[in-house]
Design a protein around this motif. Structure first.
Motif, PDB file in Angstrom:
ATOM      1  N   LEU A 232       0.810  -1.220   0.000  1.00 56.08           N
ATOM      2  CA  LEU A 232       0.000   0.000   0.000  1.00 56.08           C
ATOM      3  C   LEU A 232       0.847   1.276   0.000  1.00 56.08           C
ATOM      4  O   LEU A 232       0.361   2.353   0.348  1.00 56.08           O
ATOM      5  CB  LEU A 232      -0.974   0.008   1.181  1.00 56.08           C
ATOM      6  N   ALA A 233       2.112   1.145  -0.392  1.00 54.23           N
ATOM      7  CA  ALA A 233       3.008   2.307  -0.494  1.00 54.23           C
ATOM      8  C   ALA A 233       3.233   2.641  -1.963  1.00 54.23           C
ATOM      9  O   ALA A 233       3.222   1.755  -2.827  1.00 54.23           O
ATOM     10  CB  ALA A 233       4.340   2.024   0.184  1.00 54.23           C
ATOM     11  N   ILE A 234       3.423   3.925  -2.230  1.00 52.83           N
ATOM     12  CA  ILE A 234       3.766   4.353  -3.593  1.00 52.83           C
ATOM     13  C   ILE A 234       4.878   5.390  -3.516  1.00 52.83           C
ATOM     14  O   ILE A 234       5.032   6.102  -2.518  1.00 52.83           O
ATOM     15  CB  ILE A 234       2.546   4.940  -4.357  1.00 52.83           C
TER      16      ILE A 234
ATOM     17  N   ALA B  76       8.541  15.379   6.320  1.00 46.34           N
ATOM     18  CA  ALA B  76       7.588  16.201   5.581  1.00 46.34           C
ATOM     19  C   ALA B  76       8.216  17.449   4.983  1.00 46.34           C
ATOM     20  O   ALA B  76       7.638  18.050   4.075  1.00 46.34           O
ATOM     21  CB  ALA B  76       6.425  16.597   6.488  1.00 46.34           C
ATOM     22  N   SER B  77       9.386  17.845   5.470  1.00 49.79           N
ATOM     23  CA  SER B  77       9.982  19.084   4.955  1.00 49.79           C
ATOM     24  C   SER B  77      11.455  18.978   4.602  1.00 49.79           C
ATOM     25  O   SER B  77      12.011  19.916   4.030  1.00 49.79           O
ATOM     26  CB  SER B  77       9.807  20.210   5.984  1.00 49.79           C
ATOM     27  N   VAL B  78      12.096  17.857   4.907  1.00 49.08           N
ATOM     28  CA  VAL B  78      13.520  17.683   4.611  1.00 49.08           C
ATOM     29  C   VAL B  78      13.705  16.407   3.801  1.00 49.08           C
ATOM     30  O   VAL B  78      13.375  15.315   4.277  1.00 49.08           O
ATOM     31  CB  VAL B  78      14.358  17.604   5.900  1.00 49.08           C
ATOM     32  N   PRO B  79      14.214  16.482   2.580  1.00 46.68           N
ATOM     33  CA  PRO B  79      14.477  15.271   1.802  1.00 46.68           C
ATOM     34  C   PRO B  79      15.549  14.409   2.474  1.00 46.68           C
ATOM     35  O   PRO B  79      16.531  14.934   3.005  1.00 46.68           O
ATOM     36  CB  PRO B  79      14.983  15.800   0.454  1.00 46.68           C
ATOM     37  N   THR B  80      15.341  13.096   2.449  1.00 48.46           N
ATOM     38  CA  THR B  80      16.311  12.160   2.995  1.00 48.46           C
ATOM     39  C   THR B  80      16.947  11.368   1.860  1.00 48.46           C
ATOM     40  O   THR B  80      16.250  10.798   1.020  1.00 48.46           O
ATOM     41  CB  THR B  80      15.658  11.195   3.999  1.00 48.46           C
ATOM     42  N   PHE B  81      18.283  11.362   1.853  1.00 48.18           N
ATOM     43  CA  PHE B  81      19.050  10.590   0.872  1.00 48.18           C
ATOM     44  C   PHE B  81      19.521   9.325   1.591  1.00 48.18           C
ATOM     45  O   PHE B  81      20.374   9.390   2.480  1.00 48.18           O
ATOM     46  CB  PHE B  81      20.251  11.379   0.356  1.00 48.18           C
ATOM     47  N   MET B  82      18.975   8.186   1.213  1.00 45.39           N
ATOM     48  CA  MET B  82      19.152   6.941   1.960  1.00 45.39           C
ATOM     49  C   MET B  82      20.349   6.120   1.477  1.00 45.39           C
ATOM     50  O   MET B  82      20.591   5.980   0.281  1.00 45.39           O
ATOM     51  CB  MET B  82      17.899   6.079   1.839  1.00 45.39           C
ATOM     52  N   GLN B  83      21.064   5.560   2.456  1.00 47.85           N
ATOM     53  CA  GLN B  83      22.010   4.473   2.238  1.00 47.85           C
ATOM     54  C   GLN B  83      21.579   3.295   3.096  1.00 47.85           C
ATOM     55  O   GLN B  83      20.697   3.423   3.937  1.00 47.85           O
ATOM     56  CB  GLN B  83      23.422   4.884   2.660  1.00 47.85           C
ATOM     57  N   TRP B  84      22.237   2.158   2.897  1.00 46.14           N
ATOM     58  CA  TRP B  84      22.038   1.080   3.854  1.00 46.14           C
ATOM     59  C   TRP B  84      23.384   0.521   4.268  1.00 46.14           C
ATOM     60  O   TRP B  84      24.425   0.798   3.673  1.00 46.14           O
ATOM     61  CB  TRP B  84      21.106   0.013   3.313  1.00 46.14           C
ATOM     62  N   ASP B  85      23.346  -0.252   5.366  1.00 46.31           N
ATOM     63  CA  ASP B  85      24.540  -0.948   5.835  1.00 46.31           C
ATOM     64  C   ASP B  85      24.136  -2.393   6.111  1.00 46.31           C
ATOM     65  O   ASP B  85      23.537  -3.019   5.248  1.00 46.31           O
ATOM     66  CB  ASP B  85      25.156  -0.231   7.035  1.00 46.31           C
ATOM     67  N   ASP B  86      24.382  -2.907   7.299  1.00 46.57           N
ATOM     68  CA  ASP B  86      24.094  -4.322   7.522  1.00 46.57           C
ATOM     69  C   ASP B  86      22.759  -4.599   8.206  1.00 46.57           C
ATOM     70  O   ASP B  86      22.069  -5.560   7.881  1.00 46.57           O
ATOM     71  CB  ASP B  86      25.223  -4.984   8.313  1.00 46.57           C
TER      72      ASP B  86
ATOM     73  N   THR C  80      17.256   2.782 -10.320  1.00 47.13           N
ATOM     74  CA  THR C  80      18.177   2.740 -11.448  1.00 47.13           C
ATOM     75  C   THR C  80      17.699   1.663 -12.414  1.00 47.13           C
ATOM     76  O   THR C  80      17.699   0.481 -12.070  1.00 47.13           O
ATOM     77  CB  THR C  80      19.606   2.415 -10.971  1.00 47.13           C
ATOM     78  N   PRO C  81      17.241   2.012 -13.622  1.00 44.42           N
ATOM     79  CA  PRO C  81      16.625   1.019 -14.505  1.00 44.42           C
ATOM     80  C   PRO C  81      17.499  -0.197 -14.787  1.00 44.42           C
ATOM     81  O   PRO C  81      17.002  -1.331 -14.813  1.00 44.42           O
ATOM     82  CB  PRO C  81      16.347   1.822 -15.787  1.00 44.42           C
ATOM     83  N   GLU C  82      18.810   0.021 -14.985  1.00 46.51           N
ATOM     84  CA  GLU C  82      19.661  -1.115 -15.339  1.00 46.51           C
ATOM     85  C   GLU C  82      19.944  -2.037 -14.147  1.00 46.51           C
ATOM     86  O   GLU C  82      20.388  -3.168 -14.340  1.00 46.51           O
ATOM     87  CB  GLU C  82      20.985  -0.645 -15.952  1.00 46.51           C
ATOM     88  N   GLU C  83      19.704  -1.566 -12.929  1.00 46.37           N
ATOM     89  CA  GLU C  83      19.880  -2.390 -11.724  1.00 46.37           C
ATOM     90  C   GLU C  83      18.907  -1.865 -10.659  1.00 46.37           C
ATOM     91  O   GLU C  83      19.292  -1.069  -9.807  1.00 46.37           O
ATOM     92  CB  GLU C  83      21.330  -2.329 -11.222  1.00 46.37           C
ATOM     93  N   PRO C  84      17.642  -2.303 -10.700  1.00 48.06           N
ATOM     94  CA  PRO C  84      16.615  -1.699  -9.836  1.00 48.06           C
ATOM     95  C   PRO C  84      16.904  -1.773  -8.344  1.00 48.06           C
ATOM     96  O   PRO C  84      16.386  -0.962  -7.582  1.00 48.06           O
ATOM     97  CB  PRO C  84      15.363  -2.500 -10.201  1.00 48.06           C
ATOM     98  N   SER C  85      17.726  -2.716  -7.910  1.00 48.39           N
ATOM     99  CA  SER C  85      18.032  -2.816  -6.485  1.00 48.39           C
ATOM    100  C   SER C  85      19.268  -2.018  -6.085  1.00 48.39           C
ATOM    101  O   SER C  85      19.702  -2.074  -4.935  1.00 48.39           O
ATOM    102  CB  SER C  85      18.239  -4.285  -6.088  1.00 48.39           C
TER     103      SER C  85
ATOM    104  N   HIS D 262      13.505  -0.631  -0.773  1.00 47.65           N
ATOM    105  CA  HIS D 262      13.145   0.200  -1.918  1.00 47.65           C
ATOM    106  C   HIS D 262      11.668   0.593  -1.908  1.00 47.65           C
ATOM    107  O   HIS D 262      11.312   1.669  -2.403  1.00 47.65           O
ATOM    108  CB  HIS D 262      13.515  -0.510  -3.218  1.00 47.65           C
ATOM    109  N   GLU D 263      10.808  -0.249  -1.342  1.00 48.97           N
ATOM    110  CA  GLU D 263       9.395   0.120  -1.235  1.00 48.97           C
ATOM    111  C   GLU D 263       9.158   1.253  -0.249  1.00 48.97           C
ATOM    112  O   GLU D 263       8.301   2.106  -0.459  1.00 48.97           O
ATOM    113  CB  GLU D 263       8.564  -1.084  -0.781  1.00 48.97           C
ATOM    114  N   MET D 264       9.931   1.258   0.820  1.00 46.35           N
ATOM    115  CA  MET D 264       9.617   2.121   1.955  1.00 46.35           C
ATOM    116  C   MET D 264      10.477   3.370   2.039  1.00 46.35           C
ATOM    117  O   MET D 264      10.377   4.124   3.006  1.00 46.35           O
ATOM    118  CB  MET D 264       9.737   1.323   3.268  1.00 46.35           C
TER     119      MET D 264
END
Length: 522
Positions: free
Chosen positions: A90-92, A234-244, A288-293, A280-282
């Protein structure tokens, strides 16, 4: 009436009133109510002409979207609608393109129940500012490590997010360990027979390790229950990374799960696949089209700043790989393809500052499960000698940066749950084929505090500042102890100087340094 979450940078509304009210309603009444946005809004990966937006609803719904340069939504542009359905939890999210540069952008969601399109939600609004195409002052924040080691949402909530939001950053870099899928929580935490912490919000999915796709999704939804997180989103864009911890502690493709009795699912590959989909959903991360993950990417934030996001997890070899001075695929942490991409993009960058956002520090020694015999969890091999193992790949990168004459690279990272400033000096290093550079460490945002870690001197790191628990304080300190950290970075439009400040949850400035750029255009 439109529900507006933090319409200006100085007016913060929680944004979850309708959702909280719906949870208190009887199930029959709730089923017939209008759709509700359950976890606020998010934006991310904003550049000079586009940005990602995200939301989630409580039922299958058609989501209408509008964008405007004014809070009143005068002359708003209507975007194509999207359907939020159970297969996507139910996320978009979507990319909004064709935006003017250096402009406040307001975006508005409205949901119509797919079973009854006449049943529509109250609108929900967020905002972000696009990057400039000319020089202007830039401010961003960074940190990592949210809701770890059993410290969840207490009566105060994740207060470091509120502290960061008060500085009105243009964007926030979350440097990894964005959730703790492997960290079950309890209602209360005791020490010496006394309750020192109460998790006032604790759904069942947070009481065990995440194994199913829905359990991984729930890790994200848990963090979004916090009012401070939602208000900042709601007012600050977050640029996400991940780790373990988005998957499981210290994971790589070779992780052996057989000895961990908490898991009935023993395939790290299945766990990673489910965690990747949930991530990626949340999150408002570009696809990235050539590597969606893919997680690694570059965001151009105008003429003074490019941000290069690394992924030190997806392509690494095993932590137990043999330590040699020859670079093999097993010893890589970036992987050959990501390394080629990074070198190519760094060489092509015309930005004054090249920020390398790394989910792990370079020189700090981090053993796998705190045992040297289990191998190096981080980049450093703990020897302080010639570059070996994963250090060889980093040495290759640093050598390339020097020989290609790429100026003004600065590293920002988290992972170790304390804050520090490191200056890498080739005159004090075993490997010396690089130009001096800075690395800044921050975190945790809302997790246990540890450290400080010992430093491997292969790359000659000088510890200019460190704030971590004392020996008397011990380790895994709760957020209530105040040792929660974030960093602020300001780039001045006139001088192009970069000022980095290390901050704590109480908004105390702990350390500051101003860096002069090479080749400045005054």
């Amino acid at each position: 009436m439109t529900q507006l979450i933090r319409p200006t940078r100085r007016a913060v509304l929680a944004g979850s009133t309708a959702f909280a009210a719906s949870l208190a309603m009887p199930s029959l009444s709730r089923a017939s109510a209008r759709p509700v946005f359950t976890h606020g809004v998010q934006s991310g990966d904003v550049d000079t002409s586009s940005g990602m937006i995200w939301t989630r609803v409580d039922r299958p719904a058609r989501i209408s979207m509008e964008v405007s340069t004014t809070e009143s939504f005068a002359n708003a542009r209507r975007l194509a609608s999207m359907d939020a359905i159970p297969s996507g939890d139910l996320a978009i999210k979507r990319l909004v393109a064709g935006l003017p540069s250096d402009q406040d952008i307001f975006y508005r969601f409205t949901a119509a129940d797919l079973s009854d399109v006449n049943a529509t939600s109250e609108p929900l609004v967020g905002r972000f500012r696009t990057a400039p195409t000319a020089r202007r002052n830039i401010r961003f924040a960074w940190s990592g490590d949210t809701a770890g080691q059993g410290w969840g949402i207490d009566e105060t909530g994740m207060a470091t997010y509120a502290t960061m939001a008060r500085h009105e950053p243009d964007f926030f870099i979350h440097s990894g360990d964005t959730v703790y899928a492997d960290g079950p929580m309890q209602d209360e935490v005791e020490k010496d027979g006394e309750v020192i912490w109460r998790n006032v919000l604790l759904p069942d999915e947070k009481r065990k390790v995440a194994e199913t796709l829905d359990e991984f999704r729930a890790q994200w939804k848990y963090n979004l229950l916090d009012e401070h997180v939602r208000a900042m989103n709601a007012s600050v864009p977050t640029f996400m990374q991940w780790d373990d911890h988005e998957v499981v502690n210290n994971w790589s493709d070779s992780k052996d799960m057989m000895a961990d009795d908490r898991y009935t699912e023993k395939s790290v590959h299945l766990l990673q696949a489910r965690a990747t989909r949930a991530f990626h959903e949340m999150t408002p991360l570009r696809i990235t089209p050539e590597e969606p993950s893919r997680v690694y990417r570059k965001i151009n934030y105008g003429p003074m700043l490019d941000v290069f996001f690394l992924d030190l997890r997806s392509y690494r070899g095993p932590n137990t790989a043999e330590m040699t001075e020859e670079l093999t695929d097993e010893q890589r942490v970036l992987g050959a393809e990501q390394m080629a991409w990074l070198q190519r993009e760094l060489a092509a960058s015309n930005a004054t500052w090249k920020v390398i956002a790394s989910d792990q520090p370079i020189g700090l020694i981090v053993w796998d499960n705190f045992r040297e015999q289990a191998g190096s969890e981080g980049i450093a091999d703990g020897v302080s000698g010639p570059a070996m193992g994963r250090e060889v790949e980093v040495a290759e990168l640093l050598r390339f940066i020097k020989t290609a004459r790429i100026d003004n690279t600065v590293w920002f990272t988290a992972d170790v749950h304390y804050t520090a400033a490191h200056y890498y000096n080739p005159d004090k290093a075993q490997f010396q084929e690089f130009e001096p550079f800075w690395e800044f460490v921050s975190g945790p945002l809302h997790a246990g505090t540890f450290g400080p870690n010992a430093m491997d001197m292969t790359f000659g790191a000088e510890v200019k500042y460190v704030k971590a628990p004392t020996e008397e304080q011990g380790v895994n300190l709760p957020p209530s102890e105040g040792l929660q950290f974030f960093g602020l970075v300001d780039i001045d439009a006139q001088t192009e100087q970069m000022t980095v400040r290390l901050m704590d949850r109480a908004d105390t400035e702990l350390y500051s340094v101003t860096l002069d750029p090479k080749g400045t255009r005054l």
